[in-house]
Design a protein around this motif. Structure first.
Motif, PDB file in Angstrom:
ATOM      1  N   HIS A 275     -64.461  27.411 -16.858  1.00  0.00           N
ATOM      2  CA  HIS A 275     -65.339  26.333 -16.524  1.00  0.00           C
ATOM      3  C   HIS A 275     -66.748  27.329 -16.519  1.00  0.00           C
ATOM      4  CE1 HIS A 275     -63.050  22.800 -14.856  1.00  0.00           C
ATOM      5  NE2 HIS A 275     -62.222  23.780 -14.913  1.00  0.00           N
ATOM      6  N   GLY A 276     -67.758  26.436 -15.957  1.00  0.00           N
ATOM      7  CA  GLY A 276     -69.043  27.284 -16.074  1.00  0.00           C
ATOM      8  C   GLY A 276     -70.023  26.424 -15.017  1.00  0.00           C
ATOM      9  N   GLY A 277     -71.073  27.096 -14.669  1.00  0.00           N
ATOM     10  CA  GLY A 277     -72.028  26.713 -13.608  1.00  0.00           C
ATOM     11  C   GLY A 277     -72.176  27.337 -12.413  1.00  0.00           C
ATOM     12  N   VAL A 278     -71.081  28.358 -12.273  1.00  0.00           N
ATOM     13  CA  VAL A 278     -71.143  29.252 -11.030  1.00  0.00           C
ATOM     14  C   VAL A 278     -70.206  30.352 -11.335  1.00  0.00           C
ATOM     15  CG1 VAL A 278     -69.088  28.002 -10.089  1.00  0.00           C
ATOM     16  CG2 VAL A 278     -70.847  29.146  -8.337  1.00  0.00           C
ATOM     17  N   GLU A 279     -70.026  31.352 -10.685  1.00  0.00           N
ATOM     18  CA  GLU A 279     -69.456  32.601 -10.949  1.00  0.00           C
ATOM     19  C   GLU A 279     -68.476  32.829  -9.870  1.00  0.00           C
ATOM     20  OE1 GLU A 279     -73.033  34.238 -13.822  1.00  0.00           O
ATOM     21  OE2 GLU A 279     -72.345  35.333 -11.846  1.00  0.00           O
ATOM     22  N   VAL A 280     -67.321  32.401  -9.912  1.00  0.00           N
ATOM     23  CA  VAL A 280     -66.080  32.639  -8.930  1.00  0.00           C
ATOM     24  C   VAL A 280     -64.850  32.121  -9.380  1.00  0.00           C
ATOM     25  CG1 VAL A 280     -66.247  30.164  -7.880  1.00  0.00           C
ATOM     26  CG2 VAL A 280     -65.626  32.247  -6.468  1.00  0.00           C
ATOM     27  N   LEU A 281     -63.769  32.753  -9.005  1.00  0.00           N
ATOM     28  CA  LEU A 281     -62.430  32.394  -9.433  1.00  0.00           C
ATOM     29  C   LEU A 281     -61.805  31.322  -8.020  1.00  0.00           C
ATOM     30  CD1 LEU A 281     -62.778  34.633 -11.331  1.00  0.00           C
ATOM     31  CD2 LEU A 281     -60.188  35.449 -10.902  1.00  0.00           C
ATOM     32  N   ASN A 282     -61.283  30.319  -8.501  1.00  0.00           N
ATOM     33  CA  ASN A 282     -60.769  29.282  -7.576  1.00  0.00           C
ATOM     34  C   ASN A 282     -59.553  29.100  -7.620  1.00  0.00           C
ATOM     35  OD1 ASN A 282     -61.928  26.234  -6.070  1.00  0.00           O
ATOM     36  ND2 ASN A 282     -60.154  26.298  -7.239  1.00  0.00           N
ATOM     37  N   TYR A 283     -58.814  29.340  -6.711  1.00  0.00           N
ATOM     38  CA  TYR A 283     -57.178  29.301  -6.749  1.00  0.00           C
ATOM     39  C   TYR A 283     -56.885  28.140  -6.016  1.00  0.00           C
ATOM     40  CZ  TYR A 283     -57.957  32.181  -2.414  1.00  0.00           C
ATOM     41  OH  TYR A 283     -58.268  32.840  -1.059  1.00  0.00           O
ATOM     42  N   PRO A 284     -55.400  27.756  -6.022  1.00  0.00           N
ATOM     43  CA  PRO A 284     -54.924  26.422  -5.237  1.00  0.00           C
ATOM     44  C   PRO A 284     -54.536  26.738  -3.896  1.00  0.00           C
ATOM     45  CG  PRO A 284     -53.612  26.985  -7.147  1.00  0.00           C
ATOM     46  CD  PRO A 284     -54.533  28.209  -7.105  1.00  0.00           C
ATOM     47  N   TRP A 285     -54.884  25.677  -2.954  1.00  0.00           N
ATOM     48  CA  TRP A 285     -54.926  24.374  -3.553  1.00  0.00           C
ATOM     49  C   TRP A 285     -56.332  23.933  -3.461  1.00  0.00           C
ATOM     50  CZ3 TRP A 285     -50.443  22.655  -5.668  1.00  0.00           C
ATOM     51  CH2 TRP A 285     -49.242  23.186  -5.197  1.00  0.00           C
ATOM     52  N   ARG A 346     -46.077  20.894 -12.596  1.00  0.00           N
ATOM     53  CA  ARG A 346     -45.283  21.593 -13.684  1.00  0.00           C
ATOM     54  C   ARG A 346     -44.899  23.134 -13.160  1.00  0.00           C
ATOM     55  NH1 ARG A 346     -44.079  18.252 -16.144  1.00  0.00           N
ATOM     56  NH2 ARG A 346     -42.649  19.982 -16.730  1.00  0.00           N
ATOM     57  N   ARG A 347     -45.122  23.357 -11.657  1.00  0.00           N
ATOM     58  CA  ARG A 347     -44.525  24.382 -11.305  1.00  0.00           C
ATOM     59  C   ARG A 347     -44.774  25.727 -11.731  1.00  0.00           C
ATOM     60  NH1 ARG A 347     -40.054  23.047  -7.881  1.00  0.00           N
ATOM     61  NH2 ARG A 347     -39.529  20.676  -8.000  1.00  0.00           N
ATOM     62  N   GLY A 348     -46.044  25.728 -12.212  1.00  0.00           N
ATOM     63  CA  GLY A 348     -46.859  27.069 -12.836  1.00  0.00           C
ATOM     64  C   GLY A 348     -47.832  27.467 -11.717  1.00  0.00           C
ATOM     65  N   ARG A 349     -48.665  28.365 -11.989  1.00  0.00           N
ATOM     66  CA  ARG A 349     -49.731  29.092 -11.251  1.00  0.00           C
ATOM     67  C   ARG A 349     -50.919  28.945 -12.074  1.00  0.00           C
ATOM     68  NH1 ARG A 349     -45.805  28.122  -8.879  1.00  0.00           N
ATOM     69  NH2 ARG A 349     -44.582  29.374  -7.524  1.00  0.00           N
ATOM     70  N   GLU A 350     -52.014  28.066 -11.830  1.00  0.00           N
ATOM     71  CA  GLU A 350     -53.115  28.063 -12.550  1.00  0.00           C
ATOM     72  C   GLU A 350     -54.193  28.251 -11.601  1.00  0.00           C
ATOM     73  OE1 GLU A 350     -54.169  25.347 -15.809  1.00  0.00           O
ATOM     74  OE2 GLU A 350     -55.442  24.418 -14.511  1.00  0.00           O
ATOM     75  N   ILE A 351     -55.436  29.142 -12.037  1.00  0.00           N
ATOM     76  CA  ILE A 351     -56.551  29.523 -11.549  1.00  0.00           C
ATOM     77  C   ILE A 351     -57.912  28.852 -12.400  1.00  0.00           C
ATOM     78  CG2 ILE A 351     -58.085  31.361 -10.942  1.00  0.00           C
ATOM     79  CD1 ILE A 351     -55.724  32.828  -9.931  1.00  0.00           C
ATOM     80  N   THR A 352     -58.599  28.499 -11.594  1.00  0.00           N
ATOM     81  CA  THR A 352     -59.864  27.901 -12.305  1.00  0.00           C
ATOM     82  C   THR A 352     -61.071  29.224 -12.413  1.00  0.00           C
ATOM     83  OG1 THR A 352     -59.534  25.700 -11.530  1.00  0.00           O
ATOM     84  CG2 THR A 352     -61.694  26.423 -12.215  1.00  0.00           C
ATOM     85  N   PHE A 353     -61.410  29.386 -13.470  1.00  0.00           N
ATOM     86  CA  PHE A 353     -62.271  30.487 -13.787  1.00  0.00           C
ATOM     87  C   PHE A 353     -63.731  29.941 -14.148  1.00  0.00           C
ATOM     88  CE2 PHE A 353     -58.054  32.105 -14.896  1.00  0.00           C
ATOM     89  CZ  PHE A 353     -58.215  33.355 -14.547  1.00  0.00           C
ATOM     90  N   GLU A 354     -64.604  30.247 -13.021  1.00  0.00           N
ATOM     91  CA  GLU A 354     -66.004  29.801 -13.349  1.00  0.00           C
ATOM     92  C   GLU A 354     -66.718  31.237 -13.814  1.00  0.00           C
ATOM     93  OE1 GLU A 354     -66.930  26.573 -12.804  1.00  0.00           O
ATOM     94  OE2 GLU A 354     -65.547  25.690 -11.224  1.00  0.00           O
ATOM     95  N   ILE A 355     -66.995  31.257 -14.879  1.00  0.00           N
ATOM     96  CA  ILE A 355     -67.452  32.511 -15.485  1.00  0.00           C
ATOM     97  C   ILE A 355     -68.880  32.688 -15.796  1.00  0.00           C
ATOM     98  CG2 ILE A 355     -65.144  33.154 -16.146  1.00  0.00           C
ATOM     99  CD1 ILE A 355     -65.942  32.257 -19.116  1.00  0.00           C
ATOM    100  N   SER A 356     -69.799  31.610 -15.530  1.00  0.00           N
ATOM    101  CA  SER A 356     -71.299  31.740 -15.822  1.00  0.00           C
ATOM    102  C   SER A 356     -72.024  30.733 -15.016  1.00  0.00           C
ATOM    103  CB  SER A 356     -71.387  31.532 -17.399  1.00  0.00           C
ATOM    104  OG  SER A 356     -71.181  30.389 -17.954  1.00  0.00           O
ATOM    105  N   ASN A 357     -73.291  31.389 -14.390  1.00  0.00           N
ATOM    106  CA  ASN A 357     -73.874  30.286 -13.666  1.00  0.00           C
ATOM    107  C   ASN A 357     -74.760  29.465 -14.470  1.00  0.00           C
ATOM    108  OD1 ASN A 357     -73.581  31.770 -11.195  1.00  0.00           O
ATOM    109  ND2 ASN A 357     -75.316  33.056 -11.335  1.00  0.00           N
ATOM    110  N   THR A 358     -74.718  29.587 -15.548  1.00  0.00           N
ATOM    111  CA  THR A 358     -75.530  28.478 -16.739  1.00  0.00           C
ATOM    112  C   THR A 358     -74.399  27.838 -17.419  1.00  0.00           C
ATOM    113  OG1 THR A 358     -77.330  29.988 -16.746  1.00  0.00           O
ATOM    114  CG2 THR A 358     -77.078  28.154 -18.383  1.00  0.00           C
ATOM    115  N   LYS A 359     -74.476  26.655 -17.329  1.00  0.00           N
ATOM    116  CA  LYS A 359     -73.293  25.878 -17.976  1.00  0.00           C
ATOM    117  C   LYS A 359     -73.336  26.102 -19.466  1.00  0.00           C
ATOM    118  CE  LYS A 359     -72.463  22.320 -14.619  1.00  0.00           C
ATOM    119  NZ  LYS A 359     -71.282  21.459 -14.803  1.00  0.00           N
ATOM    120  N   LEU A 360     -74.667  25.772 -20.276  1.00  0.00           N
ATOM    121  CA  LEU A 360     -74.646  26.121 -21.475  1.00  0.00           C
ATOM    122  C   LEU A 360     -75.165  27.210 -21.686  1.00  0.00           C
ATOM    123  CD1 LEU A 360     -74.234  25.103 -24.578  1.00  0.00           C
ATOM    124  CD2 LEU A 360     -76.364  23.986 -24.232  1.00  0.00           C
ATOM    125  N   LEU A 361     -74.605  28.283 -21.740  1.00  0.00           N
ATOM    126  CA  LEU A 361     -75.146  29.836 -21.769  1.00  0.00           C
ATOM    127  C   LEU A 361     -76.100  30.041 -22.943  1.00  0.00           C
ATOM    128  CD1 LEU A 361     -75.191  32.329 -19.865  1.00  0.00           C
ATOM    129  CD2 LEU A 361     -73.305  33.147 -21.369  1.00  0.00           C
TER     130      LEU A 361
END
Length: 663
Positions: A275-285, A346-361
């Motif tokens: 994702h984008g719009g901020v810079e942070v890793l978001n983990y469950p839940w 799905r019993r996996g492990r997913e993390i949301t990666f927010e990788i740029s403060n600007t959405k359309l970099l």
């Protein structure tokens, strides 16, 4: 993105009531706006109404479409319209594959399709292209699979990267294309890349919401929308562990159904959602206040990603919230997100990666963001090679879908399953010592204590599960042979369940037995186990032996009786009494010959007529066993006759014993 930051701060005093011009949503599709943070209770209600994008202590940033806006207005909360992130400047576009691969531009849709096709064409052994589904406007949702044998499913961890489920968050889109190229062009020369491609099956979906990204047409990403062509936020459209199958109150979209149909076909272990719009890793839940059972591990891998980025990025990059990482619910709650769907259902492990403060970099900044992240992108994939892993089969070597449970640890669907086609499983865990059970339908559950897991290392545990109705101990051979110093007893099992051990018994008449020793069994085992025991007493007559196999629960079962003649040690010509006798279907014929020669064994009825030629051929010196099936014979008295002629001799020896068939 799941959540967003703009370099604008709106305080409640500055947020004034506004009105939208007529036809606004017809032209713009969605509204991007902010309002003062009303507190957690109201946010819970708003979460079911509009698409929250970012929450700070003072302000909330959000998206909504027309029907959602009407509902929001009814709450009387003052709001401020913001410029849509995809309209802030003119994006630099490229319509050629060559232009895209400078990595400082955004691809047109047609150029994106061409590049994906080219990856598969240029690297056919390493890269396979999959069309997972289509969008509302009939654009393609593509995955590439990268592995050393891309066309073959192998017992390796399946890992997934997917970007831009929010169509206006495009940094990850270009970085995923560049990652595909990096893996393919560096295979065989870069040790880390080669290890990943050889050891993993890597699935990359650069663009999960093509209609949103190309909302203004296939030639530009300007005007991109968060939502799809039906104005639905796809990252609120997935079934939710807490809020049910339709947490947003809307039908599942074609893009959502593509993912929920595609994922079950592959036993994904770990995933990243960009994702984008901020810079942070978001983990469950995101949906529950309670922590995931693997919370310590999720923090560990998130922290490693962020810390690695910090070594190569400017000091202010990826530092939001807890220095670049956060628990989703701690930030703010959302429901219907893909992260929780993947992790729970799905019993996996997913993390949301927010990788740029600007959405359309700005496209000129894309190479720098690649440089900040690519080492961590590789490192994150490598996590799938660690933890507890192995292959589960039945006793015949066929793969089984089995449930791997970490006792006193697992909850909320954190258990994993082995792959039903290949048998491989991958349980990612923080360092520690665990008790693990492996279970499957119609099979006996196995428990393993003191399973030690280390960080950045793999613990292998391959196993075979035994059917519930399987014979507790399968004895496939039991022999007794006279030798100097006594009689050597040997036996072999191929499967043991709950086996305490074997009582060795001896008889002088074949009917009355006494115990002469005990050997411990192997408990529960699916591998071949060999046993031996020596009866040190010597006898000048035939002696009989049998085994009494005993279970831990007190059950027992006898083996067949094996006779040993006093003449055996001298390799004399001897035909022993068959056993069992009488018999119903099968009996064992045992004989010894003093030298190599021709052997003929026949069966005669009581009238002296030959009814069966059991064996005819050459045998070596020594003792021999033949299993004879007489299921086609009528009940009654028969005679088994052995004839022997030594090699090079014309002299013939013969012997016979009575055999009784019972019907």
């Amino acid at each position: 993105m799941k959540k967003i930051v703009l370099n604008l701060v709106f305080f409640a005093a500055l947020i004034l009531p506004q009105e939208l011009p007529p036809g606004y949503f017809l032209k713009e599709h969605e509204l991007y706006f902010s309002f003062a943070n009303p507190g957690k209770t109201v946010l819970e209600k708003l979460n079911r109404m509009i698409s929250l994008d970012k929450v700070t202590a003072d302000s909330v940033y959000a998206y909504c479409v027309e029907d959602e806006f009407d509902e929001f207005i009814s709450m009387g909360i003052p709001w401020q319209k913001l410029p849509r992130p995809s309209t802030l400047y003119e994006a630099r576009m490229s319509s050629s594959v060559e232009g895209i691969m400078d990595w400082d531009t955004y691809p047109t849709y047609d150029a994106y399709v061409q590049l994906m096709l080219q990856f598969a064409e240029q690297y056919p052994s390493l890269c396979k292209l999959y069309e997972a589904g289509t969008t509302v406007q009939n654009r393609k949702i593509y995955f590439v699979k990268i592995s050393d044998n891309a066309a073959v499913a192998e017992p390796e961890p399946d890992v997934m990267y997917s970007s831009s489920i929010h169509g206006d968050e495009t940094t990850g889109y270009v970085l995923m294309l560049r990652l595909i190229n990096y893996l393919l062009t560096n295979y065989g020369t870069n040790a880390e890349v080669t290890e990943l491609v050889n050891g993993l099956e890597i699935w990359i979906n650069p663009l999960a919401n093509p209609d949103g990204t190309y909302r203004s047409g296939n030639t530009t990403v300007n005007g991109a929308t968060r939502s799809n062509a039906n104005n639905v936020d796809l990252n609120r459209n997935f079934p939710d562990p807490a809020a049910g199958p339709h947490p947003d109150g809307k039908a599942w979209q074609p893009e959502t159904l593509t993912m929920t149909s595609f994922m079950p076909n592959i036993n994904f272990v770990i995933s990243g959602n960009f994702h984008g719009g901020v810079e942070v890793l978001n983990y469950p839940w995101d949906t529950w206040v309670r922590r995931h059972p693997d919370d310590a591990w999720l923090i560990y891998i998130s922290r490693r990603y962020a810390d690695t980025v910090h070594r190569y990025a400017p000091s202010n990059y990826l530092t939001y919230l807890n220095n670049g990482i956060t628990n989703g619910y701690d930030w703010y709650r959302i429901t219907g997100g893909r992260q929780d769907y993947f992790t729970y259902f799905r019993r996996g492990r997913e993390i949301t990666f927010e990788i740029s403060n600007t959405k359309l970099l700005p496209a000129s900044q894309l190479p720098a963001h690649w440089d900040y992240n690519y080492r961590s992108l590789l490192q994150y994939l490598k996590n799938a090679l660690y933890g507890l892993r192995g292959i589960v089969t039945d006793i015949y070597g066929n793969p089984i879908k089995a449930k791997i449970t970490v006792l006193s640890h697992d909850a909320d669907n954190s258990e994993v399953f082995s792959d039903s086609l290949l048998g491989n499983y991958h349980r990612l865990l923080a360092a520690g010592t665990y008790t693990v059970t492996v279970s499957a339908d119609s099979h006996i559950t196995q428990t393993f204590n003191n399973v030690v897991i280390a960080n950045q290392a793999a613990t292998y545990l391959d196993l075979q599960l035994i059917p519930n109705n399987y014979v507790p101990v399968q004895l496939i051979s039991f022999t007794a042979e006279k030798q100097a110093g006594g009689v050597l007893l040997k036996w072999l099992t191929v499967c043991e369940v709950n086996n305490k051990g074997f009582v060795i018994e001896r008889s002088f008449d074949g009917e009355n037995f006494e115990s002469i020793g005990f050997l411990e069994g192997s408990g529960t085992s699916t591998t071949a186990c060999e046993y031996s025991f020596i009866d040190e007493k010597e006898f000048q007559f035939t002696v009989y032996y049998r085994l009494k196999q005993t279970d831990f629960d007190g059950g027992f079962k006898y083996s067949e009786v094996v006779p040993v003649s006093a003449a055996e040690g001298n390799a004399e010509f001897v035909l022993l009494q068959n056993y069992p006798n009488p018999f119903v279907e099968f009996t064992n014929i045992i004989f010894s010959i003093p030298s190599k020669g021709l052997v003929s064994i026949s069966m005669f009825n009581s009238l002296g007529e030959e009814v069966r030629r059991i064996f005819e051929g050459e045998k070596e010196q020594g003792k021999h066993y033949l299993k004879f099936g007489g299921e086609e014979l009528a009940g009654g008295l028969y005679f088994c006759r052995l004839e022997f002629r030594a090699s090079g001799s014309s002299e013939k020896n013969a012997s016979a014993v009575k055999m009784i068939v019972v019907r």
